[in-house]
Scaffold this motif. Structure first.
Motif, short mmCIF file in Angstrom:
data_model
loop_
_atom_site.label_atom_id
_atom_site.label_comp_id
_atom_site.label_asym_id
_atom_site.label_seq_id
_atom_site.Cartn_x
_atom_site.Cartn_y
_atom_site.Cartn_z
N TYR A 45 8.69 12.14 97.25
CA TYR A 45 9.82 12.83 97.86
C TYR A 45 10.35 12.02 99.02
O TYR A 45 9.59 11.38 99.74
N TRP A 46 11.64 12.07 99.22
CA TRP A 46 12.28 11.45 100.35
C TRP A 46 13.15 12.51 100.99
O TRP A 46 14.11 12.98 100.40
N ILE A 47 12.79 12.89 102.19
CA ILE A 47 13.49 13.96 102.89
C ILE A 47 14.35 13.35 103.99
O ILE A 47 13.89 12.49 104.75
N VAL A 48 15.59 13.80 104.07
CA VAL A 48 16.50 13.36 105.11
C VAL A 48 16.81 14.57 105.99
O VAL A 48 17.23 15.61 105.49
N VAL A 49 16.59 14.41 107.29
CA VAL A 49 16.80 15.49 108.25
C VAL A 49 17.87 15.07 109.23
O VAL A 49 17.84 13.95 109.76
N VAL A 50 18.83 15.97 109.48
CA VAL A 50 19.89 15.70 110.45
C VAL A 50 19.81 16.75 111.55
O VAL A 50 19.82 17.95 111.28
N ASP A 51 19.71 16.29 112.79
CA ASP A 51 19.66 17.19 113.94
C ASP A 51 20.05 16.37 115.16
O ASP A 51 19.71 15.20 115.25
N ASP A 52 20.72 16.98 116.10
CA ASP A 52 21.12 16.24 117.30
C ASP A 52 20.09 16.31 118.41
O ASP A 52 20.27 15.71 119.47
N ASP A 53 18.99 16.99 118.18
CA ASP A 53 17.93 17.12 119.17
C ASP A 53 16.81 16.13 118.87
O ASP A 53 16.11 16.25 117.86
#
Length: 50
Positions: free
Chosen positions: A4-12
């Motif tokens: 699995y390759w998980i991409v997470v987007v968050d500004d913190d």
């Protein structure tokens, strides 16, 4: 086991560090990005490599 390759987007930044370490502990590939714009650039680069 599947890869699995998980991409997470968050500004913190603190959240990204925590999420990255938690996911990495599960032996999954993870990329963390700080904005939707970074996600678009990331996806364009990855799609071109496929």
């Amino acid at each position: 086991m599947e890869n699995y390759w998980i991409v997470v987007v968050d500004d913190d930044t603190a959240s990204l560090k925590l999420i990255r370490s938690t996911i990495a502990e599960q032996n999954m590939k993870v990329s963390v990005l700080k904005s939707g714009r970074e996600l678009l650039v990331f996806m364009r680069k990855k799609i071109l490599k496929l």
